[in-house]
Design a protein around this motif. Structure first.
Motif, mmCIF file in Angstrom:
data_model
loop_
_atom_site.group_PDB
_atom_site.id
_atom_site.type_symbol
_atom_site.label_atom_id
_atom_site.label_comp_id
_atom_site.label_asym_id
_atom_site.label_seq_id
_atom_site.Cartn_x
_atom_site.Cartn_y
_atom_site.Cartn_z
ATOM 1 N N ALA A 54 0.842 -1.194 0.000
ATOM 2 C CA ALA A 54 0.000 0.000 0.000
ATOM 3 C C ALA A 54 0.877 1.243 0.000
ATOM 4 O O ALA A 54 1.830 1.339 0.781
ATOM 5 N N VAL A 55 0.538 2.191 -0.870
ATOM 6 C CA VAL A 55 1.272 3.451 -0.973
ATOM 7 C C VAL A 55 0.284 4.595 -0.784
ATOM 8 O O VAL A 55 -0.738 4.663 -1.474
ATOM 9 N N ALA A 56 0.582 5.488 0.147
ATOM 10 C CA ALA A 56 -0.234 6.675 0.358
ATOM 11 C C ALA A 56 0.232 7.765 -0.608
ATOM 12 O O ALA A 56 1.370 8.234 -0.514
ATOM 13 N N LEU A 57 -0.638 8.142 -1.533
ATOM 14 C CA LEU A 57 -0.350 9.201 -2.490
ATOM 15 C C LEU A 57 -1.187 10.424 -2.137
ATOM 16 O O LEU A 57 -2.060 10.386 -1.274
ATOM 17 N N ASP A 58 -0.934 11.532 -2.813
ATOM 18 C CA ASP A 58 -1.736 12.750 -2.622
ATOM 19 C C ASP A 58 -2.876 12.753 -3.631
ATOM 20 O O ASP A 58 -2.650 12.972 -4.817
ATOM 21 N N SER A 103 4.810 11.209 -0.299
ATOM 22 C CA SER A 103 5.194 12.594 -0.022
ATOM 23 C C SER A 103 5.281 12.900 1.470
ATOM 24 O O SER A 103 6.345 13.250 1.972
ATOM 25 N N VAL A 104 4.176 12.784 2.206
ATOM 26 C CA VAL A 104 4.167 13.127 3.623
ATOM 27 C C VAL A 104 3.645 11.949 4.433
ATOM 28 O O VAL A 104 3.133 10.983 3.885
ATOM 29 N N MET A 105 3.762 12.067 5.758
ATOM 30 C CA MET A 105 3.287 11.001 6.636
ATOM 31 C C MET A 105 1.771 10.849 6.533
ATOM 32 O O MET A 105 1.034 11.833 6.516
ATOM 33 N N ASN A 106 1.324 9.616 6.445
ATOM 34 C CA ASN A 106 -0.088 9.288 6.463
ATOM 35 C C ASN A 106 -0.320 8.169 7.473
ATOM 36 O O ASN A 106 0.640 7.609 8.026
#
Length: 384
Positions: free
Chosen positions: A131-135, A169-172
């Motif tokens: 899983a990848v957290a994207l914007d 990009s940033v912490m999620n």
């Protein structure tokens, strides 16, 4: 009657709240629920008597009821035992169950059971989900089945799940309340979460860490499916003609909001590793490659010139941003550069540099002291 309605009106606001945390569908979330309830009950053993005694003392020792005043009272052994012993016992109990529960429910710890008295069989293979957290969207990759999805995930019931999580990009924070507790996803790092879904159903997942303007829409559907329904879901995803490679990933990484679910029928096997190691872009060195180079002694003075500026980006105090270029073996270079390397003299290093045989296995050519004196480098090691 009016006062009663006013007093109970705040409870009406809770009517739309789901109780999924207290009624979860996954074994890990059930254990977390039990830990939460046990801790709350233990604390109420102190809170309720204290609140009751506060009202009792105000009534018992009021001036109207007991006008006697004793300014010399300073100690009561029985009262001291009650005041200190009871909270101390509660703290000891809370500490014990919290310590045991924290280690038992460590998200990095592989599961041994999928339910109460239901151990995992030796032939059961966990499902890996990357899983990848994207914007501002979630990307799920299923390496076992070669598919990927946007803002939708599915898992088979009663099969252990190994999540591997990172962020672009940033912490999620990845959170499916019915499945397990939340786990942070951070750029340049890989978090893990081991869980299992025990009941089929359609659940909600979301990011519980604020990450910018599109944070409120960073939600996804999480399906718990029977084995046959899960294979049907995978087959439908494979019908998609969209392919997830490095270029497509970079397109997805651009900020966007409220993205509908999407599927990728094929996926490059290296996408998630490059996302974790911050080297999806062509020509950028991966973090794991940097670590291997540092472990073998580094690249020496030549490493200081192996940088590539980021177009249009500025760092603090107006300095230009840059990234470290990817180092290649001769086999990865194009034929023209390979011939240039073969013709280059290898008997002595450039002046001022000392060669360390065996210190850097990833680069077999000389270490040139500047950009001008070394042969040209391809845009990517995959350009051969």
């Amino acid at each position: 009657m009016r006062k009663v309605l006013l007093a109970t009106s705040p409870l009406l606001l809770l009517g739309g709240c789901g109780m999924v945390v207290l009624s979860p569908s996954g074994y890990v979330a059930v254990q977390q629920r039990d830990l939460l309830v046990s801790s709350t009950l233990l604390m109420l053993l102190i809170i309720i008597p204290v609140m009751g005694l506060t009202a009792f003392f105000a009534w018992r020792y009021s001036e109207k009821r007991d006008p006697n005043y004793d300014p010399d009272f300073h100690h009561s052994t029985g009262l001291e035992l009650i005041i200190w012993a009871a909270p101390l016992m509660i703290i000891i109990c809370l500490g014990a169950i919290t310590w045991v529960g924290t280690h038992r429910l460590d998200p990095f710890r592989p599961l041994t059971h999928i339910g109460e008295r239901r151990p995992i069989g030796p032939t059961v293979k966990p499902l890996d989900v990357e899983a990848v957290a994207l914007d501002w969207k979630w990307l799920f990759i299923y390496p076992e089945y070669g598919i990927a999805t946007i803002n939708e995930a599915a898992v088979p019931v009663d099969r252990p799940i190994n999540f591997h999580l990172t962020s672009q990009s940033v912490m999620n924070a990845f959170y499916v309340p019915a499945l397990s507790g939340m786990i942070y996803a951070m750029p340049g790092m890989e978090s893990q979460l081991h869980a299992v879904m025990n009941l089929a159903g359609d659940y909600e997942g979301f990011s519980s860490q604020y990450s910018g303007a599109g944070f409120s829409g960073m939600r996804f559907r999480f399906h718990g499916l029977d084995a046959q329904d899960f294979y049907t879901w995978v087959a439908n995803a494979r019908k998609s003609t969209d392919h997830l490679d490095r270029a497509r990933y970079l397109d997805l990484a651009r900020p966007s909001e409220n993205e509908p679910p999407a599927f990728f029928g094929t996926v490059d096997a290296d996408v998630f590793r490059r996302a974790v190691n911050r080297c999806v872009e062509e020509g950028r060195m991966c973090i794991d490659q940097m670590v291997r180079l540092d472990a073998t002694g580094g690249t020496g003075l030549a490493g200081t010139v192996n940088t590539i500026p980021v177009a249009g980006a500025k760092a603090a105090f107006g300095a230009g941003q840059f990234y470290v270029g990817e180092l290649c073996t001769p086999e990865e270079l194009d034929p023209a550069v390979r011939r240039e390397h073969r013709r280059a003299p290898r008997s002595a290093p450039p002046a001022g540099l000392r060669r360390h045989p065996g210190r850097n296995p990833l680069r077999t050519a000389e270490r040139w002291p500047s950009r001008r004196s070394r042969p040209p480098r391809p845009a990517s090691c995959s350009a051969a």
